[in-house]
Design an enzyme around this catalytic site. Sequence first.
Site, PDB file in Angstrom:
ATOM      1  N   ARG A  85       0.836  -1.188   0.000  1.00  0.00           N
ATOM      2  CA  ARG A  85       0.000   0.000   0.000  1.00  0.00           C
ATOM      3  C   ARG A  85       0.877   1.246   0.000  1.00  0.00           C
ATOM      4  O   ARG A  85       1.776   1.394   0.815  1.00  0.00           O
ATOM      5  CB  ARG A  85      -0.916  -0.003   1.225  1.00  0.00           C
ATOM      6  CG  ARG A  85      -1.872   1.172   1.239  1.00  0.00           C
ATOM      7  CD  ARG A  85      -3.026   0.942   2.172  1.00  0.00           C
ATOM      8  NE  ARG A  85      -2.647   1.098   3.571  1.00  0.00           N
ATOM      9  CZ  ARG A  85      -3.522   1.099   4.577  1.00  0.00           C
ATOM     10  NH1 ARG A  85      -4.817   0.940   4.336  1.00  0.00           N
ATOM     11  NH2 ARG A  85      -3.117   1.246   5.813  1.00  0.00           N
ATOM     12  N   HIS A  89      -5.390   4.418  -2.483  1.00  0.00           N
ATOM     13  CA  HIS A  89      -6.543   4.896  -3.260  1.00  0.00           C
ATOM     14  C   HIS A  89      -7.146   3.848  -4.178  1.00  0.00           C
ATOM     15  O   HIS A  89      -8.009   4.161  -4.990  1.00  0.00           O
ATOM     16  CB  HIS A  89      -6.152   6.126  -4.083  1.00  0.00           C
ATOM     17  CG  HIS A  89      -6.020   7.364  -3.259  1.00  0.00           C
ATOM     18  ND1 HIS A  89      -5.069   7.492  -2.279  1.00  0.00           N
ATOM     19  CD2 HIS A  89      -6.730   8.521  -3.245  1.00  0.00           C
ATOM     20  CE1 HIS A  89      -5.191   8.678  -1.713  1.00  0.00           C
ATOM     21  NE2 HIS A  89      -6.186   9.327  -2.272  1.00  0.00           N
ATOM     22  N   GLY A 155      -1.082   7.924  -4.044  1.00  0.00           N
ATOM     23  CA  GLY A 155       0.305   7.499  -3.865  1.00  0.00           C
ATOM     24  C   GLY A 155       0.989   7.202  -5.201  1.00  0.00           C
ATOM     25  O   GLY A 155       0.358   6.664  -6.108  1.00  0.00           O
ATOM     26  N   VAL A 156       2.287   7.516  -5.300  1.00  0.00           N
ATOM     27  CA  VAL A 156       2.959   7.263  -6.583  1.00  0.00           C
ATOM     28  C   VAL A 156       3.202   5.768  -6.813  1.00  0.00           C
ATOM     29  O   VAL A 156       3.380   5.339  -7.951  1.00  0.00           O
ATOM     30  CB  VAL A 156       4.295   8.036  -6.750  1.00  0.00           C
ATOM     31  CG1 VAL A 156       4.073   9.524  -6.691  1.00  0.00           C
ATOM     32  CG2 VAL A 156       5.331   7.602  -5.729  1.00  0.00           C
ATOM     33  N   GLY A 158       1.073   3.168  -6.530  1.00  0.00           N
ATOM     34  CA  GLY A 158      -0.010   2.653  -7.370  1.00  0.00           C
ATOM     35  C   GLY A 158      -0.215   3.502  -8.615  1.00  0.00           C
ATOM     36  O   GLY A 158      -0.387   2.987  -9.715  1.00  0.00           O
ATOM     37  N   HIS A 159      -0.166   4.805  -8.438  1.00  0.00           N
ATOM     38  CA  HIS A 159      -0.525   5.729  -9.515  1.00  0.00           C
ATOM     39  C   HIS A 159       0.385   5.596 -10.733  1.00  0.00           C
ATOM     40  O   HIS A 159      -0.088   5.408 -11.858  1.00  0.00           O
ATOM     41  CB  HIS A 159      -0.445   7.157  -8.969  1.00  0.00           C
ATOM     42  CG  HIS A 159      -0.900   8.223  -9.909  1.00  0.00           C
ATOM     43  ND1 HIS A 159      -2.222   8.370 -10.273  1.00  0.00           N
ATOM     44  CD2 HIS A 159      -0.224   9.199 -10.553  1.00  0.00           C
ATOM     45  CE1 HIS A 159      -2.327   9.408 -11.100  1.00  0.00           C
ATOM     46  NE2 HIS A 159      -1.134   9.917 -11.288  1.00  0.00           N
ATOM     47  N   LEU A 435      -6.644   0.898 -15.899  1.00  0.00           N
ATOM     48  CA  LEU A 435      -6.251   0.125 -14.719  1.00  0.00           C
ATOM     49  C   LEU A 435      -6.361   0.925 -13.424  1.00  0.00           C
ATOM     50  O   LEU A 435      -6.766   0.401 -12.391  1.00  0.00           O
ATOM     51  CB  LEU A 435      -4.811  -0.381 -14.902  1.00  0.00           C
ATOM     52  CG  LEU A 435      -4.201  -1.067 -13.680  1.00  0.00           C
ATOM     53  CD1 LEU A 435      -4.931  -2.362 -13.336  1.00  0.00           C
ATOM     54  CD2 LEU A 435      -2.722  -1.333 -13.888  1.00  0.00           C
ATOM     55  N   ASN A 436      -5.992   2.193 -13.460  1.00  0.00           N
ATOM     56  CA  ASN A 436      -6.038   2.975 -12.224  1.00  0.00           C
ATOM     57  C   ASN A 436      -7.469   3.159 -11.714  1.00  0.00           C
ATOM     58  O   ASN A 436      -7.657   3.495 -10.551  1.00  0.00           O
ATOM     59  CB  ASN A 436      -5.375   4.341 -12.415  1.00  0.00           C
ATOM     60  CG  ASN A 436      -3.877   4.292 -12.136  1.00  0.00           C
ATOM     61  OD1 ASN A 436      -3.359   3.269 -11.717  1.00  0.00           O
ATOM     62  ND2 ASN A 436      -3.191   5.384 -12.361  1.00  0.00           N
ATOM     63  N   TYR A 437      -8.459   2.973 -12.596  1.00  0.00           N
ATOM     64  CA  TYR A 437      -9.847   3.022 -12.138  1.00  0.00           C
ATOM     65  C   TYR A 437     -10.365   1.582 -12.070  1.00  0.00           C
ATOM     66  O   TYR A 437     -11.307   1.189 -12.740  1.00  0.00           O
ATOM     67  CB  TYR A 437     -10.694   3.891 -13.077  1.00  0.00           C
ATOM     68  CG  TYR A 437     -10.195   5.321 -13.207  1.00  0.00           C
ATOM     69  CD1 TYR A 437      -9.536   5.933 -12.147  1.00  0.00           C
ATOM     70  CD2 TYR A 437     -10.374   6.061 -14.370  1.00  0.00           C
ATOM     71  CE1 TYR A 437      -9.067   7.230 -12.246  1.00  0.00           C
ATOM     72  CE2 TYR A 437      -9.905   7.372 -14.474  1.00  0.00           C
ATOM     73  CZ  TYR A 437      -9.256   7.946 -13.413  1.00  0.00           C
ATOM     74  OH  TYR A 437      -8.794   9.231 -13.516  1.00  0.00           O
TER      75      TYR A 437
HETATM   76  C1  LIG Z   1      -9.911  10.345  -5.011  1.00  0.00           C
HETATM   77  C2  LIG Z   1      -9.133   9.696  -6.118  1.00  0.00           C
HETATM   78  C3  LIG Z   1      -8.645  10.471  -7.171  1.00  0.00           C
HETATM   79  C4  LIG Z   1      -7.923   9.898  -8.215  1.00  0.00           C
HETATM   80  N1  LIG Z   1      -7.465  10.687  -9.226  1.00  0.00           N
HETATM   81  C5  LIG Z   1      -6.751  10.133 -10.233  1.00  0.00           C
HETATM   82  C6  LIG Z   1      -6.258  10.917 -11.311  1.00  0.00           C
HETATM   83  O1  LIG Z   1      -6.461  12.118 -11.356  1.00  0.00           O
HETATM   84  N2  LIG Z   1      -5.563  10.296 -12.300  1.00  0.00           N
HETATM   85  C7  LIG Z   1      -5.313   8.960 -12.264  1.00  0.00           C
HETATM   86  O2  LIG Z   1      -4.644   8.455 -13.174  1.00  0.00           O
HETATM   87  N3  LIG Z   1      -5.780   8.190 -11.271  1.00  0.00           N
HETATM   88  C8  LIG Z   1      -6.484   8.745 -10.261  1.00  0.00           C
HETATM   89  N4  LIG Z   1      -6.959   7.943  -9.256  1.00  0.00           N
HETATM   90  C9  LIG Z   1      -6.671   6.508  -9.294  1.00  0.00           C
HETATM   91  C10 LIG Z   1      -5.305   6.215  -8.684  1.00  0.00           C
HETATM   92  O3  LIG Z   1      -4.287   6.620  -9.562  1.00  0.00           O
HETATM   93  C11 LIG Z   1      -5.178   4.703  -8.464  1.00  0.00           C
HETATM   94  O4  LIG Z   1      -6.170   4.282  -7.560  1.00  0.00           O
HETATM   95  C12 LIG Z   1      -3.802   4.335  -7.928  1.00  0.00           C
HETATM   96  O5  LIG Z   1      -3.602   2.948  -8.058  1.00  0.00           O
HETATM   97  C13 LIG Z   1      -3.643   4.760  -6.487  1.00  0.00           C
HETATM   98  O6  LIG Z   1      -2.356   4.567  -6.028  1.00  0.00           O
HETATM   99  P1  LIG Z   1      -2.129   4.487  -4.454  1.00  0.00           P
HETATM  100  O7  LIG Z   1      -0.695   4.196  -4.224  1.00  0.00           O
HETATM  101  O8  LIG Z   1      -2.734   5.665  -3.794  1.00  0.00           O
HETATM  102  O9  LIG Z   1      -3.066   3.272  -4.085  1.00  0.00           O
HETATM  103  P2  LIG Z   1      -2.857   1.896  -3.321  1.00  0.00           P
HETATM  104  O10 LIG Z   1      -4.243   1.496  -2.923  1.00  0.00           O
HETATM  105  O11 LIG Z   1      -1.830   2.010  -2.261  1.00  0.00           O
HETATM  106  O12 LIG Z   1      -2.326   0.936  -4.465  1.00  0.00           O
HETATM  107  C14 LIG Z   1      -3.045   0.683  -5.650  1.00  0.00           C
HETATM  108  C15 LIG Z   1      -2.533  -0.600  -6.291  1.00  0.00           C
HETATM  109  O13 LIG Z   1      -1.136  -0.470  -6.550  1.00  0.00           O
HETATM  110  C16 LIG Z   1      -0.407  -1.398  -5.757  1.00  0.00           C
HETATM  111  N5  LIG Z   1       0.752  -0.715  -5.202  1.00  0.00           N
HETATM  112  C17 LIG Z   1       0.764   0.395  -4.429  1.00  0.00           C
HETATM  113  N6  LIG Z   1       2.014   0.720  -4.115  1.00  0.00           N
HETATM  114  C18 LIG Z   1       2.819  -0.178  -4.697  1.00  0.00           C
HETATM  115  C19 LIG Z   1       4.222  -0.363  -4.725  1.00  0.00           C
HETATM  116  N7  LIG Z   1       5.040   0.463  -4.068  1.00  0.00           N
HETATM  117  N8  LIG Z   1       4.716  -1.425  -5.408  1.00  0.00           N
HETATM  118  C20 LIG Z   1       3.888  -2.272  -6.063  1.00  0.00           C
HETATM  119  N9  LIG Z   1       2.550  -2.140  -6.066  1.00  0.00           N
HETATM  120  C21 LIG Z   1       2.019  -1.104  -5.394  1.00  0.00           C
HETATM  121  C22 LIG Z   1      -1.357  -1.842  -4.663  1.00  0.00           C
HETATM  122  O14 LIG Z   1      -1.005  -3.092  -4.147  1.00  0.00           O
HETATM  123  C23 LIG Z   1      -2.665  -1.818  -5.394  1.00  0.00           C
HETATM  124  O15 LIG Z   1      -2.804  -2.961  -6.199  1.00  0.00           O
HETATM  125  C24 LIG Z   1      -7.687   8.504  -8.205  1.00  0.00           C
HETATM  126  C25 LIG Z   1      -8.185   7.726  -7.162  1.00  0.00           C
HETATM  127  C26 LIG Z   1      -8.913   8.295  -6.132  1.00  0.00           C
HETATM  128  C27 LIG Z   1      -9.450   7.433  -5.033  1.00  0.00           C
END
Ligand SMILES: Cc1cc2nc3c(=O)[nH]c(=O)nc-3n(C[C@H](O)[C@H](O)[C@H](O)COP(=O)(O)OP(=O)(O)OC[C@H]3O[C@@H](n4cnc5c(N)ncnc54)[C@H](O)[C@@H]3O)c2cc1C
Length: 498
Positions: A85, A89, A155-156, A158-159, A435-437
Amino acid sequence: MTVLSSASSFSSSLITFFLLFSSIITLTTSTSPTFIKFLNFSLQNLIYSSPSTPKPNFIITPTHASHIQDVVRCSKANGFQVRVRSGGHDYEGVSYVSDTPFVIVDLIHFRKVSVDVKDETSWVEAGATIGEVYYHISKHSDRHGFPAGVCPTVGVGGHISGGGMGFLMRKYGVAADNVLDAEIVDVNGKLLNRKSMGEDLFWAVRGGGGANFGVIVSWKIRLVRVLKVVTVFNVPIRLEEGATTLFFKWQNEAHRFHEDLFMRTIIQVKNPNANKTIEVLFNSIFFGTVEKLLPLMEKSFPELGLERINCMEMSWVNSTLHNAQLYGEPIEILLNRDHPKTYFKGKSDFVKKAISIADLDKIWKIMLDGDDKSPVLINDPFGGRMNEIAENEIPFPHRSDWKDGKKSPEYIDTIRRLHKYMGRHVSKSPRGAFLNYKDFDLGVNTDINGIGRYLKARNSWGAIYFKNNFERLAMVKNKVDPENFFWNQQSIPPLSSV
Ligand SMILES: Cc1cc2nc3c(=O)[nH]c(=O)nc-3n(C[C@H](O)[C@H](O)[C@H](O)COP(=O)(O)OP(=O)(O)OC[C@H]3O[C@@H](n4cnc5c(N)ncnc54)[C@H](O)[C@@H]3O)c2cc1C
Ligand SMILES: *[C@@H]1O[C@H](CO)[C@@H](O)[C@H](O)[C@H]1NC(C)=O
Ligand SMILES: *[C@@H]1O[C@H](CO)[C@@H](O)[C@H](O)[C@H]1NC(C)=O
Ligand SMILES: *[C@@H]1O[C@H](CO)[C@@H](O)[C@H](O)[C@H]1NC(C)=O
């Protein structure tokens, strides 16, 4: 580092974790407030926060890459799944929910961002948020930025590993297009960089979803150049003010605008109680001054009737606050990881051909007929730089024309109906999604080793997220994780031969 355990008695795996980490700070049980507090902190989708949602056996917050290496080795040896994590997001809670015994590696302490302005690069630890990235870049330079998403607490980890779309993408592509190097801990606990992981894996983690391949520790990103002054403008237009024809026009034009002009639309129901209507918000940024913008708008989209009074000039970093509806706050708010939590369900589509006025009217009707909280439709135009990058350059394959994503708090039925209706208008064979959604309605893996798991995945969510890149992703997976240790409901299955 903290190791939090849900164990009420000392199991052998718990002892292994103890022996591994001499610096254990806290140990609590799953019902204890400390455990839930840690679990809650980066849990963004309240759908996955109920007491019946499966909880991890351990939450580990490493402070050094070697801790991550140890956790991977130890979890594998003890039969725990690893969920990583970063910002939490994930739309489907994949980073903190699993049906099998599991460990959360929470990268909350991995948030260093080192900026090298001269080199125009930055090393970013995977647990940093995009807000933290924007903040640190701005502290070093008012002429640089990074093309990532809108919500600062994302977070970068997942993003970027999922692509990463935002207001700069028509000029510079998605976030993953701007990654130069990465550090990853693989399934054997080895810490690799671009050189030692090889180009196949480096290709795969830039849009293929990091969680399929290991734990991303950090990214080296390319900073992009921005002007000292950018201009933001938001123009809301309602149905009774001609929103439908304007939106129709926008569909045909926005992907052809100058690449310095990014105009997305946000469509939502207004006045839920009396005189319910639809509002289309033209949510825009121009990478230049008002002086330059006004004549460009006169040429590109005069129907919007943009005037100076609708526009605000500001620094790029302040525009990231503005996009996140935080304008006026000190930019330090970008460091705040505490995002207001909601229940949400999201879906996405890539629309290739403009939806007709008659069909738009039907979409408005579905939205207006929905519950009192109906879905929000967010539409991002592509074009510009996006059209110049080949579909197989990185795993993120959705490039030309424009894109449509929707997000709905709570009212999932309406969004599913809308998605079904939209099916007539969006990219076909296969339908595309981002994928991000993440959306489990597209299909899920049912078991780790099942026969036909590759075809099953490809024929449902696989080709939808990745088009023809899915096969290569599955072959990379087979190379780096043949036993499918990094598994989840939409993880890429290993494929040994075509
Ligand atoms: C309010 C909101 C706004 C958003 N806006 C945008 C936007 O403007 N543009 C866009 O493109 N997307 C957007 N998203 C989607 C977002 O980019 C994805 O949900 C992204 O995967 C989130 O990354 P995270 O690290 O916060 O999430 P996490 O829930 O921590 O991780 C998401 C996925 O990636 C994996 N992961 C996380 N960290 C790692 C790591 N270090 N190594 C390997 N795997 C990892 C996790 O296991 C999980 O499968 C948005 C989401 C929300 C909820
Ligand atoms: C965790 O979050 C849930 C859902 O918002 C909430 O009900 C609960 O009180 C929180 N627990 C703690 C300890 O913060
Ligand atoms: C709804 O519209 C009618 C007719 O335009 C108007 O008279 C009335 O005040 C509106 N109601 C609200 C709550 O805006
Ligand atoms: C951002 O905007 C605020 C409020 O207008 C202003 O005080 C601040 O100086 C701006 N910061 C930068 C870096 O432009």
